[in-house]
Design an enzyme around this catalytic site. Structure first.
Site, PDB file in Angstrom:
ATOM      1  CE1 TYR A   1      -7.309   4.241   5.774  1.00 20.30           C
ATOM      2  CE2 TYR A   1      -9.434   4.841   6.679  1.00 20.30           C
ATOM      3  CZ  TYR A   1      -8.378   5.079   5.822  1.00 20.30           C
ATOM      4  OH  TYR A   1      -8.421   6.180   4.980  1.00 20.30           O
TER       5      TYR A   1
ATOM      6  N   GLY B   1     -18.950  14.583   7.140  1.00 22.71           N
ATOM      7  CA  GLY B   1     -17.582  14.569   7.665  1.00 22.71           C
ATOM      8  C   GLY B   1     -16.871  15.853   7.280  1.00 22.71           C
TER       9      GLY B   1
ATOM     10  CB  ILE C   1     -20.411  13.175  14.597  1.00 17.91           C
ATOM     11  CG1 ILE C   1     -21.181  12.397  15.660  1.00 17.91           C
ATOM     12  CG2 ILE C   1     -19.032  13.601  15.115  1.00 17.91           C
ATOM     13  CD1 ILE C   1     -22.384  11.648  15.135  1.00 17.91           C
TER      14      ILE C   1
ATOM     15  CE  LYS D   1     -11.776   4.679   3.814  1.00 14.77           C
ATOM     16  NZ  LYS D   1     -12.922   5.563   3.474  1.00 14.77           N
TER      17      LYS D   1
ATOM     18  CG  ASP E   1     -24.762   8.731  13.673  1.00 15.33           C
ATOM     19  OD1 ASP E   1     -25.178   8.047  14.614  1.00 15.33           O
ATOM     20  OD2 ASP E   1     -23.869   8.342  12.868  1.00 15.33           O
TER      21      ASP E   1
END
Ligand code: VAH
Length: 310
Positions: A140, A6, A33, A144, A50
């Protein structure tokens, strides 16, 4: 060597640049990605990767003899509400991939970001404790919170050295944020310079925990540099710097751009923001591994306007 998954994201971009300065560039492998901008691609090794593909992640880990992984790929709060299952798959499968690589001793240390989004509307809103009621109402936040439970489980059961902090909203000028509820605090600076006005998608009094990116990078490196035995909390550490609302940001901007005006048109993100705390108690991080923030609101405004005005 270090792998950043990322690396093209809001945090990943700055983390990659910081770690490439701290270590030799060839020791920091960036991945995402899709390919990143020229600056990132030309400054060191890059892999299209990925994060949900275990074999692909394992291949990169073996190819570069990776020891530390920073997993910065995730779908943030606002976008995750539009694609709940895709958000769950990305946020959880990517985490299991790196936790299992560590369980199999193929990597040594993991950094995994959590968020103040793990807290919900039943959590105490001021000076939110390290351990407290957590009933997140966003996909989200649920991902988390669950991720934190798995990090602690893998640490206790398999001695995996995974370290995590609950980031507040993050503000930076090098990379646009992607799909967060706190993104107004970045967008407002772009619009202040371009139009001298901003229509805010949260209302004036929405106070949220926030942090300038340099402090977030300092915290990330800080917990990763800490001695293993000093990282006592293996779910995720509360982390705080500032708390402010859109009206306070506007006032800070007006010290530099007096004619700046703000108006408010709350959208679906208001409900997300209303479920989150206003201020966070981060004493545990300060005591266990020496965390302290540096940048306050007016200094952040100076930095943002200075670096965005070109
Ligand atoms: C978001 N910027 O808005 C992220 C962060 C606390 C906010 O998790 O979703």
């Amino acid at each position: 060597r270090i792998l950043i998954i990322g690396a093209c994201g809001q945090i990943g971009t700055e983390l990659t640049a910081h770690l490439r300065k701290k270590y030799a560039p060839h020791k920091v492998i960036a991945s995402d990605i899709k390919e990143g901008d020229q600056a990132l691609m030309s400054a060191g090794p890059f892999e299209v990767l990925d994060a949900m593909d275990y074999e692909a992640v394992q291949n990169v880990v073996i190819k570069y003899e990776i020891t530390d992984v920073y997993l910065m790929a995730a779908m943030l709060s606002a976008t995750a509400e539009k694609f709940p299952m895709r958000a769950w798959d990305l946020n959880m499968n990517s985490l299991f991939n790196v936790l299992n690589l560590a369980k199999e001793k193929k990597i040594d240390t993991i950094f995994w970001p959590s968020s103040i989004a793990v807290f919900g509307s039943t959590t105490p809103k001021t000076n939110t404790p390290q351990r407290t009621i957590m009933e997140p109402s966003t996909v989200y936040g649920i991902s988390k919170q669950t991720g934190e439970r798995w990090c602690e489980y893998y640490h206790k059961r398999y001695d995996v050295d995974v370290r995590s902090i609950r980031y507040p909203g993050l503000i930076s000028y090098t990379t646009l944020p992607g799909g967060g509820t706190t993104d107004y605090a970045v967008d407002i600076y772009y619009k202040a310079l371009k139009h001298k006005k901003y229509i805010c998608f949260l209302n004036a009094e929405t106070t949220l925990p926030m942090m300038y990116m340099d402090d977030a990078i300092k915290a990330t490196v800080g917990i990763m540099d800490a001695k293993k035995e000093d990282v006592k909390i293996r779910s995720s550490y509360n982390l705080a710097a500032m708390s402010f609302n859109p009206e306070e940001v506007a006032a800070s901007i007006r010290k530099r751009i007096p004619e700046f005006t703000i108006s408010y048109e709350p959208d679906f993100r208001q409900a997300i923001a209303d479920s989150w705390p206003q201020t966070i108690d981060d004493d545990a991080a300060r005591e266990d591994w020496g965390w302290k923030h540096t940048v306050e609101l007016d200094e952040m405004t100076e930095i943002m306007l200075e670096n965005l005005k070109s």
